[in-house]
Design an enzyme around this catalytic site. Sequence first.
Site, PDB file in Angstrom:
ATOM      1  N   HIS A  58     -21.079  43.666 -27.325  1.00 11.94           N
ATOM      2  CA  HIS A  58     -21.679  45.018 -27.382  1.00 11.94           C
ATOM      3  C   HIS A  58     -21.365  45.807 -26.108  1.00 11.94           C
ATOM      4  O   HIS A  58     -22.182  45.846 -25.173  1.00 11.94           O
ATOM      5  CB  HIS A  58     -23.192  44.895 -27.564  1.00 11.94           C
ATOM      6  CG  HIS A  58     -23.860  46.158 -28.018  1.00 11.94           C
ATOM      7  ND1 HIS A  58     -23.769  46.632 -29.314  1.00 11.94           N
ATOM      8  CD2 HIS A  58     -24.622  47.050 -27.364  1.00 11.94           C
ATOM      9  CE1 HIS A  58     -24.462  47.746 -29.429  1.00 11.94           C
ATOM     10  NE2 HIS A  58     -24.990  48.023 -28.252  1.00 11.94           N
ATOM     11  N   ARG A  72     -24.461  51.689 -34.596  1.00 11.41           N
ATOM     12  CA  ARG A  72     -25.393  51.794 -33.480  1.00 11.41           C
ATOM     13  C   ARG A  72     -26.861  51.939 -33.905  1.00 11.41           C
ATOM     14  O   ARG A  72     -27.705  51.163 -33.493  1.00 11.41           O
ATOM     15  CB  ARG A  72     -25.036  53.020 -32.600  1.00 11.41           C
ATOM     16  CG  ARG A  72     -23.665  52.989 -31.981  1.00 11.41           C
ATOM     17  CD  ARG A  72     -23.578  52.040 -30.807  1.00 11.41           C
ATOM     18  NE  ARG A  72     -24.296  52.507 -29.650  1.00 11.41           N
ATOM     19  CZ  ARG A  72     -23.832  53.385 -28.760  1.00 11.41           C
ATOM     20  NH1 ARG A  72     -22.633  53.913 -28.916  1.00 11.41           N
ATOM     21  NH2 ARG A  72     -24.544  53.738 -27.713  1.00 11.41           N
ATOM     22  N   TYR A 107     -35.507  39.513 -13.339  1.00 15.19           N
ATOM     23  CA  TYR A 107     -36.748  38.764 -13.145  1.00 15.19           C
ATOM     24  C   TYR A 107     -37.232  38.069 -14.414  1.00 15.19           C
ATOM     25  O   TYR A 107     -37.891  37.036 -14.335  1.00 15.19           O
ATOM     26  CB  TYR A 107     -37.860  39.702 -12.649  1.00 15.19           C
ATOM     27  CG  TYR A 107     -37.529  40.402 -11.354  1.00 15.19           C
ATOM     28  CD1 TYR A 107     -37.272  39.679 -10.194  1.00 15.19           C
ATOM     29  CD2 TYR A 107     -37.483  41.797 -11.282  1.00 15.19           C
ATOM     30  CE1 TYR A 107     -36.965  40.316  -9.001  1.00 15.19           C
ATOM     31  CE2 TYR A 107     -37.176  42.443 -10.100  1.00 15.19           C
ATOM     32  CZ  TYR A 107     -36.917  41.698  -8.956  1.00 15.19           C
ATOM     33  OH  TYR A 107     -36.618  42.338  -7.794  1.00 15.19           O
TER      34      TYR A 107
END
Length: 749
Positions: A75, A29, A119
């Site tokens: 992931h 991680r 967006y």
Amino acid sequence: MEEQIIRTEYSELMQKSYIDYAMSVIVARALPDVRDGLKPVQRRTLYDMHELGIRYDRPYRKCARIVGDTMGKYHPHGDASIYESLVVMAQEFKKGLPLVDGHGNFGSIEGDGAAAMRYTEARLEKVTQEAYLADLDKDVIDFVPNFDATEKEPVVLPSKIPNLLINGAEGIAVGMATSIPPHNFGEVIDGVKAYMKNPHISTKELMEYVKGPDFPTGGIVINKDDLFSIYETGLGKIRLRGKVEVEKLKGGKEQLVITEIPYTMIGANIGKFLNDVYTLVETKKTNDIIDISNQSSKEGIRIVLELRKGADIKNLCNMLYKKTRLEDTFGVNILAVVNGKPETMGMKDVIHHHVTFQYEVNTRKYKNLLTKELEKKEVQEGLIKACDVIDLIIEILRGSKNIKDAKECLIHGTTESIKFKSEESKKQASMLAFTERQASAILEMRLYKLIGLEVQALMKEHETTLKNISLYEDILSNKNVMAKVIIKELDRLKKEYAKERKTAIENAEEAVFEENKLEEMEVVFMMDRFGYTKTVDKTTYERNKEAIESENKYVFLCKNTDKICIFTNTGQLHSVKVIDIPFGKFRDKGKPIDNVSNFNSSEESICGIYSLASLLQQYTLFPTRVVFGTRTGMVKLVQGSEFDVSKRSVLATKLQPGDELLCVKVLKGKETIVFKTKKGMFLRFLAGDIPEKKKGAVGVRGIKLAKEDEVQDIYILEENEEKVVEYKEQKVALNRLRIGNRDTKGVKR
């Protein structure tokens, strides 16, 4: 099957589980791999974009699509971390070499966040494809199953450049953290080439190529002499300053313009810097600044400080370096995953691991290319040979019943099942000895390949194949030749993507400045019942004495060099400098006491406020002492000098669980103390009966309380002072109560 109970030591089980968890966070991680300089989430995001075909020369795709695909395939740790990683890889002000080309609002250097992923759009940068993902199809790295074994993902990307140094890294794992500054692309490439030419090169010699960190925000590294130790050990602190320019204005005035900021100032710290400068002006630490404005735009940083005429610019710059984040520290800890384990490395170690990885990748690459060229050579030789006996092959094909018979004839010369026009043809056919790959190619060959030009093209292609085989064998058998191939590719990448250094590196003098000496004067501190506080000059107080004392809860004289001590019901002491309290006119609103101190009105209440000078005052017979009284009847005396502390908040008195401070009073002489309880018990005793304690002590019992009774009020009576209170609609004269002993029940009223 019979159930079995396994007995184990709980501490050992917890230790093993925690270590497993910690290593999972470290390796999977938080920390980057030294080979490609990427964390797992970054690697998976880039690989997913590669698999989706979102290349630099193709249209942008919605970030939500990229994030969702990455989360679903590789992931499974939430979309927020994936999108944040994608955004950071696209931000030019955070990455020296952005790996993602973002389209839309991807945040700003001033701390504005990116727009929602639905967006924004993104695609890979050209350099990412050429330097990180180019050879994925050549079997140069290992692939492993993803989390649910439905897909394959790369263990590491075949990065051609040391991304760990170029882009740096930041990450917090369990028990460790990494913090690596970015470096200049061209300089790092030169450092790698120098190491490849001389593996025994020292860190000092490497630093002739890699001068130091190169932050995308520019700025100045001011501790050049410390860089050798940092790059040798992988640990240390880099001191950064912003770049300040002086601009001349009309009328002889000047202004300071900050055009580059320290890398650590990115985000909300720009706003904090502006507030810090405003505070310096407000608290009269400097009178040189008239106005401050942030004129930054897409073109770059531009923070303007307008100065008064005749301002001491050098002293002001030094003040900004000392008192704000215009000079800051970047902590370096070059920690990355090496062979599955976290390791702290110097710059040479990072380059060594990268170069070793490059040799491994290129060895696999050219072995695979050589294998393909050898297969191609075999086929080409078969086709060339077939062209020479094409009539015989056509006869074999026309005389065969099926492909199997024809293939057997081409490979082994088996002619029993084939009809020939003559014995001569049969004899020639029995002498054929093509390989299986050649036979398959001959059988699949189209007739147009027999055209003269096509045959010439085949011969030319065969020559190219032989040259490639010779080249690949030379590369694989000679390490120096492979090094030249790697260096040639590095030179190509440097030529296309290297940029000028942005961060200057020098040895700068320690910032020293002279503070404006505060002119000592008497002021009047006041705080109203709503907690708004301010100070006014003594003349204003004397003119409006009656109004000030009627409208404010606390009013007392002090000096502007003094401190205010705020005692709360939780036993805390909060200190605030008088100079930090707004100074103004009588009718000015002031500031909430919460805003100028650590006092929190939502969690505690004020028991008493005094100036530090009044607590340090020496009386004729003894120093100032402060009496503390609590709801459970505890009491003690503390010398006022104990509250002369440097911290903004300390423990003024220790309270027992469930207890609360009710009274904090300064004693001046022969006072008596009166305890009044909820059940109507009154006890009056001499303050001199209370023992002196340290501020960290609990105190002693002042009154014996009946069951479910508690102290309601505590009164301090000066000698000969008259004091009357009401209890159950009856007036009680406290000064007429008989003086008793401490730690008794008192009298009922």
